[in-house]
Design a protein around this motif. Structure first.
Motif, PDB file in Angstrom:
ATOM      1  N   THR A 159      -4.141 -22.497   1.593  1.00 40.41           N
ATOM      2  CA  THR A 159      -4.208 -23.862   0.823  1.00 40.41           C
ATOM      3  C   THR A 159      -3.407 -23.515  -0.069  1.00 40.41           C
ATOM      4  OG1 THR A 159      -6.310 -24.786   1.320  1.00 40.41           O
ATOM      5  CG2 THR A 159      -4.978 -25.676  -0.389  1.00 40.41           C
ATOM      6  N   ASN A 163       0.755 -23.960  -0.880  1.00 42.33           N
ATOM      7  CA  ASN A 163       0.948 -25.014  -1.977  1.00 42.33           C
ATOM      8  C   ASN A 163       2.562 -24.319  -2.513  1.00 42.33           C
ATOM      9  OD1 ASN A 163      -0.947 -26.851  -1.653  1.00 42.33           O
ATOM     10  ND2 ASN A 163      -2.512 -25.605  -3.377  1.00 42.33           N
ATOM     11  N   SER A 167       5.992 -26.075  -1.948  1.00 44.18           N
ATOM     12  CA  SER A 167       6.028 -26.789  -3.120  1.00 44.18           C
ATOM     13  C   SER A 167       8.178 -26.053  -3.658  1.00 44.18           C
ATOM     14  CB  SER A 167       5.599 -25.902  -4.054  1.00 44.18           C
ATOM     15  OG  SER A 167       6.483 -25.917  -5.624  1.00 44.18           O
ATOM     16  N   ILE A 223      -2.269 -31.700   2.338  1.00 39.86           N
ATOM     17  CA  ILE A 223      -2.186 -30.598   1.344  1.00 39.86           C
ATOM     18  C   ILE A 223      -2.803 -32.051   0.108  1.00 39.86           C
ATOM     19  CG2 ILE A 223      -0.801 -30.033  -0.090  1.00 39.86           C
ATOM     20  CD1 ILE A 223       0.523 -28.265   2.187  1.00 39.86           C
ATOM     21  N   ASN A 227      -5.493 -31.406  -2.341  1.00 44.23           N
ATOM     22  CA  ASN A 227      -5.279 -30.747  -3.990  1.00 44.23           C
ATOM     23  C   ASN A 227      -6.022 -31.709  -4.788  1.00 44.23           C
ATOM     24  OD1 ASN A 227      -3.512 -29.202  -3.604  1.00 44.23           O
ATOM     25  ND2 ASN A 227      -1.764 -29.596  -3.540  1.00 44.23           N
ATOM     26  N   GLY A 293      -0.773 -28.275  -8.168  1.00 47.04           N
ATOM     27  CA  GLY A 293      -1.779 -29.114  -7.437  1.00 47.04           C
ATOM     28  C   GLY A 293      -0.845 -30.746  -6.554  1.00 47.04           C
ATOM     29  N   LEU A 296       2.291 -31.705  -6.784  1.00 50.92           N
ATOM     30  CA  LEU A 296       2.794 -31.399  -5.362  1.00 50.92           C
ATOM     31  C   LEU A 296       2.175 -33.033  -4.730  1.00 50.92           C
ATOM     32  CD1 LEU A 296       2.117 -28.277  -2.578  1.00 50.92           C
ATOM     33  CD2 LEU A 296       4.334 -29.761  -2.965  1.00 50.92           C
ATOM     34  N   CYS A 297       1.077 -33.835  -4.963  1.00 48.78           N
ATOM     35  CA  CYS A 297       0.819 -35.065  -4.417  1.00 48.78           C
ATOM     36  C   CYS A 297       2.173 -35.881  -5.013  1.00 48.78           C
ATOM     37  CB  CYS A 297      -0.476 -35.192  -5.404  1.00 48.78           C
ATOM     38  SG  CYS A 297      -1.840 -34.405  -5.234  1.00 48.78           S
TER      39      CYS A 297
END
Length: 326
Positions: A159, A163, A167, A223, A227, A293, A296-297
């Motif tokens: 994970t 990320n 990213s 992901i 996250n 995190g 990226l969300c």
């Protein structure tokens, strides 16, 4: 402590040097303006002294010389104002750019510190588990438990690697999304169940509506959910309560993740989605994380024409909601 002060000292030195140069430029501009005005005044007096009082056109020439001085004064004032404005505007943008670079450098420094800790922990746990299996003859139940723990740590590493990789690719616009129609309910349930297995001490409140489908990238959506759940796990106590809900309302699919941690101050609710941004200082904060995190969300939600919002989870905690339009 010394490392923490280094970026601040550099920024302080750069700021002092910047203000010194700015004051020097402004002082030089004022000096030239005063010199030109003085020179213009002297030239006007010289021309007036050259005139003869008995000249029939004396008054006309005096008026011409005076008008010329006024035009020169207006020209100097206008040019000085333009130059001064350009200097101030340019200085503002230069100063803002320099501060942004220092801030980014400090965030990247914090990221490297955080990522080091995030990588070392699962690697150390996995190594210890493998060494235990190698050195000791354990019964089948204990072996399976250790293997399960090791797999959980490798999933955590996976994970983290995803990320970082996603990213970087999204920032460079090199990520090629492969969207397909998928069952978001199944994908979300698998992700949340994995976290519930890893953290059985938490109080989990899971509600997943069946067969909710949308068009999206499976990796990115996984992901996204991982996250948000991971963020909730980090900011709750040992026996904290975590809520996960996915449901359909009219033309939207809503994914909600709640926790009963300390919550997020109102002035931080937008900053937390910035890259590398984390609340508090890297030296003193207890919660692990890389600052990628939530960034990226937001990016993933945008890629799926969705919106992510954060609100307070009364009485304490935070509530993250993703709104997918279907």
């Amino acid at each position: 402590m010394f490392r923490k002060l280094v970026p601040a000292r550099k920024l302080g030195f750069a700021s002092a040097l910047f203000y010194l140069l700015l004051l020097y430029i402004i002082a030089a501009l004022v000096w030239w303006f005063v010199s030109l005005m003085r020179q213009s005044h002297q030239m006007t007096n010289y021309k007036l002294e050259e005139l003869k009082a008995d000249d029939p056109a004396y008054l006309t020439k005096v008026q011409q010389i005076t008008d010329e001085q006024h035009r020169s004064t207006a020209k100097y004032v206008g040019e000085g104002t333009v130059f001064f404005s350009l200097i101030i505007v340019g200085a503002f943008f230069v100063y803002r750019a320099v501060r942004r670079e220092f801030k980014l450098a400090e965030q990247q420094h914090n990221f490297m510190m955080a990522i080091t800790h995030e990588l070392k922990t699962p690697i150390a746990v996995a190594k210890l588990n493998l060494e235990t299996l190698q050195k000791h003859k354990l019964d089948e139940e204990k072996q399976q438990k250790i293997i399960s723990m090791t797999l959980q740590e490798t999933n955590r590493l996976n994970t983290l690697a995803n990320n970082i990789l996603v990213s970087a690719q999204m920032d460079e616009k090199a990520f090629h999304s492969s969207k397909e129609e998928l069952n978001l309910s199944d994908l979300a349930r698998r992700s949340v169940e994995e976290y519930r297995t890893r953290f059985p001490g938490k109080n989990w409140n899971i509600s997943v509506e069946e067969d909710l489908s949308l068009v999206g990238d499976p990796l990115l959506l996984q992901i996204l959910i991982n996250n948000l759940v991971d963020n909730a796990v980090k900011y709750t106590g040992k026996e904290g309560e975590i809520g996960f809900t996915i449901q359909r309302k009219r033309n939207m699919i809503l994914v909600s993740v709640t926790d009963n941690g300390v919550g997020i101050p109102d002035n931080e609710k937008q900053k937390i989605f910035d890259r590398f941004y984390r609340i508090g200082d890297e030296k003193v904060r207890k919660t692990k994380g890389t600052g990628l995190g939530l960034y990226l969300c937001k990016r993933i939600a945008f890629e799926h024409n969705a919106r992510i919002v954060v609100t307070d989870n009364l009485p304490t905690g935070a509530n993250f909601t993703i709104q997918f339009h279907v």
